[in-house]
Design a protein around this motif. Structure first.
Motif, PDB file in Angstrom:
ATOM      1  N   ALA A 226      32.441  64.293  11.942  1.00  0.00           N
ATOM      2  CA  ALA A 226      33.170  63.861  13.135  1.00  0.00           C
ATOM      3  C   ALA A 226      34.634  63.631  12.795  1.00  0.00           C
ATOM      4  O   ALA A 226      35.520  63.893  13.609  1.00  0.00           O
ATOM      5  CB  ALA A 226      32.554  62.582  13.697  1.00  0.00           C
ATOM      6  N   PHE A 227      34.886  63.176  11.567  1.00  0.00           N
ATOM      7  CA  PHE A 227      36.268  62.892  11.177  1.00  0.00           C
ATOM      8  C   PHE A 227      37.145  64.123  11.352  1.00  0.00           C
ATOM      9  O   PHE A 227      38.184  64.081  11.986  1.00  0.00           O
ATOM     10  CB  PHE A 227      36.311  62.408   9.730  1.00  0.00           C
ATOM     11  CG  PHE A 227      37.697  62.375   9.158  1.00  0.00           C
ATOM     12  CD1 PHE A 227      38.573  61.377   9.532  1.00  0.00           C
ATOM     13  CD2 PHE A 227      38.136  63.368   8.283  1.00  0.00           C
ATOM     14  CE1 PHE A 227      39.857  61.348   9.028  1.00  0.00           C
ATOM     15  CE2 PHE A 227      39.420  63.347   7.787  1.00  0.00           C
ATOM     16  CZ  PHE A 227      40.278  62.334   8.156  1.00  0.00           C
ATOM     17  N   PHE A 228      36.707  65.268  10.804  1.00  0.00           N
ATOM     18  CA  PHE A 228      37.649  66.398  10.865  1.00  0.00           C
ATOM     19  C   PHE A 228      37.661  67.067  12.227  1.00  0.00           C
ATOM     20  O   PHE A 228      38.672  67.649  12.613  1.00  0.00           O
ATOM     21  CB  PHE A 228      37.430  67.395   9.711  1.00  0.00           C
ATOM     22  CG  PHE A 228      36.056  67.984   9.608  1.00  0.00           C
ATOM     23  CD1 PHE A 228      35.646  69.012  10.427  1.00  0.00           C
ATOM     24  CD2 PHE A 228      35.182  67.507   8.642  1.00  0.00           C
ATOM     25  CE1 PHE A 228      34.392  69.561  10.299  1.00  0.00           C
ATOM     26  CE2 PHE A 228      33.914  68.059   8.522  1.00  0.00           C
ATOM     27  CZ  PHE A 228      33.522  69.085   9.354  1.00  0.00           C
ATOM     28  N   TYR A 229      36.564  66.936  12.982  1.00  0.00           N
ATOM     29  CA  TYR A 229      36.637  67.472  14.356  1.00  0.00           C
ATOM     30  C   TYR A 229      37.622  66.653  15.186  1.00  0.00           C
ATOM     31  O   TYR A 229      38.481  67.195  15.878  1.00  0.00           O
ATOM     32  CB  TYR A 229      35.267  67.431  15.026  1.00  0.00           C
ATOM     33  CG  TYR A 229      34.232  68.325  14.385  1.00  0.00           C
ATOM     34  CD1 TYR A 229      34.495  69.667  14.167  1.00  0.00           C
ATOM     35  CD2 TYR A 229      32.985  67.833  14.024  1.00  0.00           C
ATOM     36  CE1 TYR A 229      33.548  70.479  13.578  1.00  0.00           C
ATOM     37  CE2 TYR A 229      32.038  68.628  13.441  1.00  0.00           C
ATOM     38  CZ  TYR A 229      32.322  69.957  13.216  1.00  0.00           C
ATOM     39  OH  TYR A 229      31.391  70.745  12.647  1.00  0.00           O
ATOM     40  N   ILE A 230      37.460  65.335  15.088  1.00  0.00           N
ATOM     41  CA  ILE A 230      38.320  64.470  15.898  1.00  0.00           C
ATOM     42  C   ILE A 230      39.761  64.603  15.427  1.00  0.00           C
ATOM     43  O   ILE A 230      40.695  64.510  16.215  1.00  0.00           O
ATOM     44  CB  ILE A 230      37.849  62.997  15.810  1.00  0.00           C
ATOM     45  CG1 ILE A 230      36.368  62.889  16.152  1.00  0.00           C
ATOM     46  CG2 ILE A 230      38.667  62.111  16.722  1.00  0.00           C
ATOM     47  CD1 ILE A 230      35.996  63.185  17.541  1.00  0.00           C
ATOM     48  N   ARG A 231      39.925  64.821  14.121  1.00  0.00           N
ATOM     49  CA  ARG A 231      41.293  64.948  13.615  1.00  0.00           C
ATOM     50  C   ARG A 231      42.007  66.104  14.310  1.00  0.00           C
ATOM     51  O   ARG A 231      43.188  66.009  14.650  1.00  0.00           O
ATOM     52  CB  ARG A 231      41.260  65.186  12.103  1.00  0.00           C
ATOM     53  CG  ARG A 231      42.615  64.944  11.468  1.00  0.00           C
ATOM     54  CD  ARG A 231      42.601  65.253  10.003  1.00  0.00           C
ATOM     55  NE  ARG A 231      42.225  66.641   9.774  1.00  0.00           N
ATOM     56  CZ  ARG A 231      42.358  67.252   8.599  1.00  0.00           C
ATOM     57  NH1 ARG A 231      42.850  66.610   7.587  1.00  0.00           N
ATOM     58  NH2 ARG A 231      41.984  68.501   8.453  1.00  0.00           N
TER      59      ARG A 231
END
Lengths: 550, 633
Positions: A488-493
């Motif tokens: 989720a971190f890199f998608y949201i980033r």
């Protein structure tokens, strides 16, 4: 009986001299989807040979779309005729299974293929060159990059319309792959869909060297993996005296012990079975991109023309997981206690590996490649469940995932600068300010990848994790949820980057695509939201399709 | 005719009025006030019909029930929209719709010059619908809907003049403080659901007697918290004084006669629960007694006529809560005082509004004086309300308050003596502050002066639409108490619901009445000495420490600020600190290590097909070995 027949069909040399060959009995109706697609591919080749250059694009597009639609209609007809449930059977003298999972996956592959063909046919993203509309593919594949020959081909307005029959051949192979009911059919299907893909990877119009490098890598590593698979098939044959799924399963169970005299020394040797099974599974894991057989994925996804990447990422995964499911659930259920822990480990490192390495990616296509690796891990969690729910959850996940993937890569094709697609993440900064609609659509896809509720990603992830937990793999679910958190971190980033960063002065422009790409993206968004908001009908559909014919 | 089918109309009519008036747009500006008043009168008329019908039945058959529809039909969780009209609800229906109609009528004159009066009447109708829903619901969940509905209406009406920052702030304050109480009610409902599996009155109250005291105490305390919020009882009393920022009819209807008594209704309705939980009952009496004195003391120090009356309201509701906490001895008197208070306090507020109407909206009593000559009707009606509230013999307050003091003594033991004495002391203070209000407003020299713009007020009597409701309410203030008490009418009427118990009073009724008379005379005389005999300074003197504290509402806001606001700030600051250092430290540390791992793993991806092949080969080897090992283990 069918086992013997197939045995005879494939291994005539080992059998007694044959006086007369019985014509094999082929159920054309039940094989119609595959036959239509392969037939259309052959027609496509003829079009290349006989139709004038100017008309080829339209002819190819027409044939492809009609063939895929017709094949899909055939799948629907078979499914509504009960072939997915009560009339599920094994056709083509034991070579092809016609059952729920096969039809569900074939339908998914055909729809994904159809949407992908739309992105293949897109010709409005680049400005016209020399008065000709150009697409994502090189003008003449044989021309050396940067050579006068290439320039001449471009100037003459050549286009590589061969991509359409190539894609159709690949789709044909993919249709057979998850329904193959013996190991040799499996292998042939693998090669039938792999070879066109290797070629397609090499056909990028821009960054041609990178594209060719990707193709060569994919080809070399794919051949390497195929060698393992083939060797594994040989070992299994040595163990069971047959390549038919049903016969092998019976030998594994111990219900069939008749020894082929020629194989008396090896038959029933468990070492052959275990090593052979591991090697075949390895070949399939290579295709789905599971760690540690994943390393081709980022390079190939990055180098291949983006429409091909989207197609590959979606359809290949569907076909390969289908084959893996059938192999594990039909051929090797008797080995469950041997392969489950191993697959368990693979699932863990695939989920974590994909998610962790994705964090430091700076190229959107590589990012999506690692994301696809992580998703392969999530799907493996459903495979490990070894229940009927496990099968149907994987089927649902594959359907949901493939449309998100094609849609996401289609959006990638829109964001362009002078050098073609602007895939470096820094260029995507502030995209939400400049093109709110495109950024919003991409955000929807990213949220679906991340598994946020009200998107198909959530429904799918919930289904596989639920199946895994009920199948006794609770710890796997914990790892899966942790990996989802990392992912989720890199998608949201990327979403933050698009919406909350200042746009750069020399940022990319967003091309206005033709209705073809718009359709592909629109279908992606629609499927994402429908499967997210009201997934029940499709969950039921996948639920009904969860039983393999044996 | 099935009379129970009329019950829904009681709620529906004002609800329709609210919908029409709030959505109707400008076209309704002219007819709006009359339409609103008409739709407020509908429930009163229906209420009278139902009341007549009810009187014609035997005492045990009077409870009516109407099931409208199933609201949340879930297995194991059934919530219905259903109404129950028994004697207790009937009392409230008549009070709410009767006083409500009068105040609608009054507002027609009072709000005549307000541009947004259509909206005002819409809100008033909304309030009536919610309040009637509250008292008619047959289960706690639906009661909660009404509870929140009156809270919303109260918020909208306090802040009706939202262009004044003080009004907007007061509305917000009322809303926030009420949330604390509402939380109590929602927790009480949840506790009921876990204890009884339902929240309908009948099964809950039916099963309460067999339930453990601990659970009943927990539910009772949460209900008390809810009552404290809605009825402005200590410690959630701070909003009521500020709520006087709303238009005066609102103060009369919502913040004096009806909504603020919802807490009393809640406790009396849940009487069975409190009967089984003596500790909760004790808490109720303590809250009532403390508030009774608190409100009375604040009322003594206020120069703002509405705020003085607000303190009085708080104090009078303290009496009711005290009575409700006494159990079956007191329930009837709590409700009786509630009804008589509804008459005289609404009348007093309307009188205050009438005075303000004639005095250019001046609220400072030090700028009034001698108004009896200018506003005779207001003077007489206000005076009758005044006599009623201080408990002048023969008037309403005399009967109802006297009974409460008597019941407090009848509680028995030390508690009884303490509570009785507090109630008696409260009666003295009531006499004092009400006399003070009366003298400062209507007697003495006129003290008003031109304001900054040079506009001198021209006190005048208010129009008919305002005086008629005042006269009617004055009639109620005079006669209601006597009517209820003669032959214990009210007690017999409510007995099937509240089950009366006489208790053993250590003092005879005559002694209590005598003592009340004595303290009454003392209170009135003290006020007369202080304000009647000497001229009232038009600027407030500095006053003693107690006076100054009372002017600041006995430091309630300072207390809340120091304890809750500062405390809350300290708490949040320390939580933020923990969040920044500890939580973020762990999170960032994890993120950094995952990022570092990512960077290292990424190097494995070196772009060479040969390395990839090695990795695949190694992977295959591990796969094979692992599979073989699984068999070996």
């Amino acid at each position: 009986m069918s086992a013997t027949a197939v045995h005879n069909l494939w291994t005539m040399a080992a059998a007694d001299p044959i006086d007369k060959i019985d014509a094999p009995k082929i159920e054309y109706g039940q094989l119609a989807p595959t036959l239509i697609v392969i037939g259309a591919a052959v027609i496509g080749v003829l079009i290349e040979a006989f139709v004038p250059r100017k008309s080829r694009y339209y002819a190819q597009l027409f044939v492809s779309v009609v063939a895929l639609a017709a094949a899909f209609a055939a799948v629907v007809a078979l499914a509504s005729g009960g072939y997915g449930t009560t009339k599920a059977r094994i056709a083509a003298m034991g070579a092809i299974a016609v059952d729920g999972p096969a039809l569900f996956l074939q339908g998914t592959i055909l729809l994904a293929g159809l949407v992908a063909i739309f992105t293949f046919a897109e010709r409005r993203l680049d400005p016209e060159a020399h008065g000709n509309r150009i697409d994502s593919f090189v003008a003449q594949a044989g021309a050396v990059p940067g050579s006068p020959g290439e320039q001449a081909a471009t100037k003459a307005g050549f286009t590589t319309t061969e991509v359409f029959p190539l894609a159709l051949f690949a789709i044909g192979g993919m249709l057979v792959f998850p329904s193959a009911n013996d190991l040799l059919t499996l292998f042939i299907a693998l090669e039938v869909f792999s070879l066109p893909l290797y070629l397609l990877c090499a056909l990028a119009r821009r960054k041609r060297l990178m594209s060719q490098e990707a193709a060569v890598k994919y080809f070399l590593l794919g051949a390497f993996a195929s060698a393992f698979t083939l060797f594994g098939i040989a070992l299994i044959y040595g163990y069971a005296g047959s390549v038919s799924y049903g016969t092998i399963a019976k030998v594994v169970d111990g219900t069939l012990t008749t020894v082929d005299p020629a194989l008396a020394g090896t038959m029933g040797n468990d070492a052959l079975l275990l090593i052979g099974a591991a090697m075949i599974v390895m070949g399939l894991l290579f295709k789905v991109g599971a760690v540690p057989f994943h390393m081709w994925t980022p390079d190939v996804y990055q180098g291949a023309p983006t429409p091909v990447t989207g197609f590959m990422a979606a359809a290949t995964k569907v076909a390969a997981f289908g084959a893996l499911l059938r192999l594990l659930y039909v051929v090797l259920p008797g080995l469950r206690w041997d392969w489950r822990p191993v697959m368990w480990g693979i699932a863990v490192i695939t989920m974590l590996g994909g998610a962790i390495v994705a964090i430091t990616q700076t190229d959107i296509k590589r990012l999506l490649a690692y994301s696809s690796i992580a998703h392969a891990g999530f799907i493996l969690a459903g495979v490990v469940a070894t229940t009927e729910e496990g099968v149907s959850s994987v089927l649902f996940y594959l359907g949901a995932y493939s449309f998100v993937t094609i849609g996401a890569f289609a959006v990638v094709t829109l964001v362009r600068d002078a050098g073609g697609e602007a895939t470096h993440l820094s260029k995507w900064a502030g995209l939400g300010r400049r093109s709110p609609l495109v950024a919003a659509v991409f955000a929807v896809f990213l949220l679906a990848f991340a598994g946020i509720p009200l998107t198909s990603g959530f429904s799918g992830k919930f289904a596989v994790f639920k199946a895994a937990a009920e199948g006794g793999a609770g710890a796997l679910v914990v790892v899966g949820v942790l990996s989802s958190a990392i992912a989720a971190f890199f998608y949201i980033r990327v979403i933050v980057l698009m919406f909350f960063s200042e746009p750069k002065a020399d940022g990319p422009t967003v091309a206005v695509p033709s209705p073809l790409t718009m359709t592909a993206i629109g279908v992606g968004v629609a499927v994402t939201l429908v499967l997210g908001v009201a997934p029940q009908y499709f969950l039921d559909l996948a639920g009904q399709a969860g039983v393999f014919v044996r | 005719m099935n009379t129970e089918n009329l019950i829904a109309l009681l709620v529906a009519a004002p609800l329709l009025g609210a919908a029409v008036l709030l959505c109707g747009g400008r076209r309704l500006d002219r007819v709006g006030p009359w339409l609103g008043t008409l739709l407020a009168a509908v429930p009163f008329v229906i209420g009278l019909v139902l009341f007549t019908d009810m009187l014609g039945k035997g005492a045990e058959e009077r409870s009516l029930h109407q099931h409208l529809f199933s609201w949340i039909p879930v297995e194991g969780f059934q919530a219905d929209v259903a109404f129950q009209l028994d004697q207790l609800s009937m009392t409230f229906v008549l009070l709410i719709s009767g006083v409500g109609t009068l105040i609608h009528l009054y507002s027609i004159g009072y709000m005549e010059h307000d541009e947004r009066r259509r909206r005002f009447f819409g809100y008033l109708n909304l309030f009536l619908a919610a309040m009637l829903l509250l008292v008619l619901a047959d289960n706690y969940l639906l009661l909660y809907v009404g509870w929140e509905g009156v809270g919303l209406a109260s918020y909208l009406l306090i802040g009706f003049w939202q262009h004044k920052p003080s009004a907007a702030t007061a509305a917000k304050k009322a809303f926030l403080v009420n949330r604390v109480g509402d939380m109590g009610l929602s927790i009480a409902i949840m506790l009921m659901f876990t204890t009884f599996g339902t929240f309908a009155f009948e099964p809950v109250l039916g099963a309460a007697e067999e339930t453990s005291e601990g659970k009943l105490t927990a539910i009772g305390l949460m209900l008390l918290l809810a009552a404290c919020g809605k009825s402005a009882q200590v410690p959630l009393q701070s909003w009521l004084g500020d709520a006087m920022e709303g238009p005066t009819p609102v103060s009369a209807l919502i913040h004096a006669a009806t909504m603020v008594t919802a807490g009393v209704y809640l406790i009396v309705r849940s009487g069975v629960i409190f009967n089984g939980a003596p500790d909760a009952q004790l808490a109720v009496t303590v809250v009532g007694a403390v508030t009774l004195l608190f409100g009375a003391i604040v009322g003594c120090a206020k120069d703002d006529i509405k705020k003085a009356l607000a303190g009085s309201t708080m104090s009078q509701i303290g009496y009711m809560i005290l009575a409700a906490g006494l159990g079956p001895i007191g329930y009837v008197f709590a409700i009786m005082h509630l009804v008589t208070h509804g008459f005289f306090k609404a009348g007093l507020f309307l009188g205050a509004g009438s005075v303000m109407h004639g005095m250019n909206d001046e609220v400072d009593m030090r700028k009034y004086g001698g108004l009896r000559k200018y506003m005779p009707v207001t003077f007489v009606t206000f005076g009758l309300g005044y006599l009623a509230i201080i408990g002048f013999p023969g008037l309403s307050g005399f009967f109802s308050k006297d009974k409460i003091i008597e019941a407090a003594f009848a509680k028995g033991g030390t508690e009884g003596w303490i509570l009785g004495s507090v109630a008696l002391l409260g009666a003295a203070i009531t006499a004092y502050y009400m006399t003070r209000v009366m003298i400062m407003t209507f007697f003495g020299e006129k003290r008003w002066e031109p304001d900054a713009q040079g506009n001198a007020p021209h006190p005048h009597e208010s129009p008919k639409s305002m005086t008629i409701p005042m006269i009617l309410l004055a009639v109620g203030s005079v006669f209601a108490g006597g009517f209820f008490s003669i032959g214990d009418r009210f007690m017999h009427w409510l007995e099937p619901v509240t089950h009366h118990d006489h208790g053993d009073s250590p003092l005879s009724a005559a002694t209590v009445t005598g003592a009340t008379m004595v303290v009454l005379v003392i209170g009135v005389s003290m006020a007369w000495v202080q304000y009647g005999r000497r001229p009232v300074p038009s600027v407030a003197p500095r006053g003693s420490l107690v006076t100054r504290a009372a002017r600041r509402d006995l430091l309630q806001d300072d207390f809340n600020h120091v304890v809750l606001v500062r405390g809350g700030e300290h708490l949040t600051r320390s939580l933020v600190y923990v969040d920044h250092t500890l939580v973020d430290g762990v999170v960032n540390g994890t993120a950094a290590s995952v990022g570092g791992l990512s960077g290292r793993l990424r190097k494995l991806q070196n772009g060479y097909a040969r390395s990839y092949a090695v990795s695949m080969f190694g992977g295959a080897a591990v796969l094979i070995v692992a599979t073989l090992l699984m068999r070996a283990v």
